[in-house]
Design a protein around this motif. Structure first.
Motif, PDB file in Angstrom:
ATOM      1  N   GLU A  74      45.362  85.150   6.285  1.00  0.00           N
ATOM      2  CA  GLU A  74      44.118  85.537   7.212  1.00  0.00           C
ATOM      3  C   GLU A  74      43.871  84.640   8.216  1.00  0.00           C
ATOM      4  O   GLU A  74      43.513  83.549   7.540  1.00  0.00           O
ATOM      5  CB  GLU A  74      43.269  86.566   6.549  1.00  0.00           C
ATOM      6  CG  GLU A  74      42.275  87.176   7.501  1.00  0.00           C
ATOM      7  CD  GLU A  74      41.212  88.026   6.647  1.00  0.00           C
ATOM      8  OE1 GLU A  74      40.503  88.696   7.665  1.00  0.00           O
ATOM      9  OE2 GLU A  74      41.327  88.267   5.516  1.00  0.00           O
ATOM     10  N   LEU A  75      43.368  84.871   9.420  1.00  0.00           N
ATOM     11  CA  LEU A  75      42.645  83.799  10.316  1.00  0.00           C
ATOM     12  C   LEU A  75      41.444  84.788  10.824  1.00  0.00           C
ATOM     13  O   LEU A  75      41.399  85.994  11.057  1.00  0.00           O
ATOM     14  CB  LEU A  75      43.466  83.308  11.542  1.00  0.00           C
ATOM     15  CG  LEU A  75      44.368  82.317  11.180  1.00  0.00           C
ATOM     16  CD1 LEU A  75      45.277  82.149  12.687  1.00  0.00           C
ATOM     17  CD2 LEU A  75      44.296  81.137  10.372  1.00  0.00           C
ATOM     18  N   ALA A  76      40.164  84.353  10.362  1.00  0.00           N
ATOM     19  CA  ALA A  76      39.067  85.299  10.734  1.00  0.00           C
ATOM     20  C   ALA A  76      37.781  84.362  11.334  1.00  0.00           C
ATOM     21  O   ALA A  76      37.628  83.225  10.493  1.00  0.00           O
ATOM     22  CB  ALA A  76      38.567  85.738   9.412  1.00  0.00           C
ATOM     23  N   PRO A  77      37.255  84.820  12.237  1.00  0.00           N
ATOM     24  CA  PRO A  77      35.890  83.962  12.679  1.00  0.00           C
ATOM     25  C   PRO A  77      34.673  84.312  11.756  1.00  0.00           C
ATOM     26  O   PRO A  77      34.693  85.501  11.229  1.00  0.00           O
ATOM     27  CB  PRO A  77      35.763  84.635  14.071  1.00  0.00           C
ATOM     28  CG  PRO A  77      36.550  85.567  14.235  1.00  0.00           C
ATOM     29  CD  PRO A  77      37.560  85.687  13.023  1.00  0.00           C
ATOM     30  N   ASP A  78      33.869  83.603  11.580  1.00  0.00           N
ATOM     31  CA  ASP A  78      32.692  83.545  11.224  1.00  0.00           C
ATOM     32  C   ASP A  78      31.605  84.244  12.263  1.00  0.00           C
ATOM     33  O   ASP A  78      31.934  84.363  13.191  1.00  0.00           O
ATOM     34  CB  ASP A  78      32.329  82.534  10.024  1.00  0.00           C
ATOM     35  CG  ASP A  78      31.867  81.417  11.077  1.00  0.00           C
ATOM     36  OD1 ASP A  78      31.552  81.383  12.265  1.00  0.00           O
ATOM     37  OD2 ASP A  78      31.525  80.279  10.561  1.00  0.00           O
ATOM     38  N   GLN A  79      30.388  84.270  11.717  1.00  0.00           N
ATOM     39  CA  GLN A  79      29.181  84.548  12.483  1.00  0.00           C
ATOM     40  C   GLN A  79      29.089  83.765  13.684  1.00  0.00           C
ATOM     41  O   GLN A  79      28.631  84.147  14.876  1.00  0.00           O
ATOM     42  CB  GLN A  79      27.803  84.801  11.591  1.00  0.00           C
ATOM     43  CG  GLN A  79      28.104  85.778  10.554  1.00  0.00           C
ATOM     44  CD  GLN A  79      27.348  87.133  10.836  1.00  0.00           C
ATOM     45  OE1 GLN A  79      26.492  87.171  11.655  1.00  0.00           O
ATOM     46  NE2 GLN A  79      27.832  88.170  10.074  1.00  0.00           N
ATOM     47  N   ARG A  80      29.412  82.348  13.604  1.00  0.00           N
ATOM     48  CA  ARG A  80      29.190  81.648  14.674  1.00  0.00           C
ATOM     49  C   ARG A  80      30.167  81.385  15.449  1.00  0.00           C
ATOM     50  O   ARG A  80      30.210  80.672  16.310  1.00  0.00           O
ATOM     51  CB  ARG A  80      28.673  80.381  14.110  1.00  0.00           C
ATOM     52  CG  ARG A  80      27.268  80.336  13.269  1.00  0.00           C
ATOM     53  CD  ARG A  80      27.043  78.931  12.770  1.00  0.00           C
ATOM     54  NE  ARG A  80      26.713  77.743  13.612  1.00  0.00           N
ATOM     55  CZ  ARG A  80      26.372  76.919  13.339  1.00  0.00           C
ATOM     56  NH1 ARG A  80      26.673  76.477  12.072  1.00  0.00           N
ATOM     57  NH2 ARG A  80      26.307  75.873  14.109  1.00  0.00           N
ATOM     58  N   GLY A  81      31.335  82.004  15.225  1.00  0.00           N
ATOM     59  CA  GLY A  81      32.703  82.165  15.988  1.00  0.00           C
ATOM     60  C   GLY A  81      33.663  80.961  15.430  1.00  0.00           C
ATOM     61  O   GLY A  81      34.825  80.913  16.211  1.00  0.00           O
ATOM     62  N   ARG A  82      33.320  80.257  14.515  1.00  0.00           N
ATOM     63  CA  ARG A  82      34.460  79.293  14.215  1.00  0.00           C
ATOM     64  C   ARG A  82      35.253  79.815  13.197  1.00  0.00           C
ATOM     65  O   ARG A  82      35.099  81.046  12.432  1.00  0.00           O
ATOM     66  CB  ARG A  82      33.496  78.347  13.251  1.00  0.00           C
ATOM     67  CG  ARG A  82      32.426  77.564  13.927  1.00  0.00           C
ATOM     68  CD  ARG A  82      31.776  76.588  12.973  1.00  0.00           C
ATOM     69  NE  ARG A  82      30.869  77.380  12.019  1.00  0.00           N
ATOM     70  CZ  ARG A  82      30.286  76.900  11.065  1.00  0.00           C
ATOM     71  NH1 ARG A  82      29.672  75.611  11.275  1.00  0.00           N
ATOM     72  NH2 ARG A  82      29.689  77.788  10.165  1.00  0.00           N
ATOM     73  N   VAL A  83      36.482  79.417  12.982  1.00  0.00           N
ATOM     74  CA  VAL A  83      37.703  80.272  12.590  1.00  0.00           C
ATOM     75  C   VAL A  83      38.076  79.415  11.291  1.00  0.00           C
ATOM     76  O   VAL A  83      38.299  78.412  11.199  1.00  0.00           O
ATOM     77  CB  VAL A  83      38.896  80.358  13.647  1.00  0.00           C
ATOM     78  CG1 VAL A  83      40.180  81.135  12.880  1.00  0.00           C
ATOM     79  CG2 VAL A  83      38.545  81.186  14.836  1.00  0.00           C
ATOM     80  N   SER A  84      38.255  80.161  10.344  1.00  0.00           N
ATOM     81  CA  SER A  84      38.644  79.664   9.100  1.00  0.00           C
ATOM     82  C   SER A  84      40.191  80.335   8.743  1.00  0.00           C
ATOM     83  O   SER A  84      40.236  81.452   9.033  1.00  0.00           O
ATOM     84  CB  SER A  84      37.710  79.888   7.984  1.00  0.00           C
ATOM     85  OG  SER A  84      36.556  79.188   8.338  1.00  0.00           O
TER      86      SER A  84
END
Length: 128
Positions: A80-90
């Protein structure tokens, strides 16, 4: 393994320019006394980090680069590729580890997915 990345994602060029301005601005201060010379190392490190750090997208893997070192992650290990609350992707890996993709944010995530040619389940609407 590919020799050239399909897509290179880096931090904003503004970080690079700001680090260069800080380096030039620190020269007179560092020149005032030799003891202050190590002050030049801070903007120099930021300049090198802004120039080097980022994520390179290849057809068969992702390469995440930092100031020192980096990671290679085959697409087959990414679940999975998912953005966090600040928009950074992990990237969530099949073994449960998470790698933050330097330079990749919510806005350029579709470009990364398109360049990869690999559909990743659950990444399109995550975090929105």
């Amino acid at each position: 393994m590919s020799t050239r990345p399909v897509l290179r994602v880096r931090k904003s060029g503004a970080v690079l320019v700001a680090a260069l301005i800080a380096l030039v601005s620190a020269v007179p201060l560092a020149g005032a006394a030799w003891v202050l010379t190590p002050i030049l190392l801070i903007p120099l490190a930021v300049l090198l980090w802004a120039w080097r750090a980022g994520t390179d997208v290849y057809a068969d893997e992702l390469r995440v680069r930092a100031l020192f070192g980096g990671s290679r992650v085959p697409w087959s290990r990414i679940t999975e590729l998912a953005p966090d609350q600040r928009g950074r992707v992990s990237a969530l890996l099949d073994n449960g580890n998470v790698i933050r993709l330097t330079g990749v944010n919510r806005d350029n995530l579709p470009l990364v997915l398109a360049a990869s040619g690999h559909p990743i389940a659950g990444s399109a609407g995550a975090g929105r």
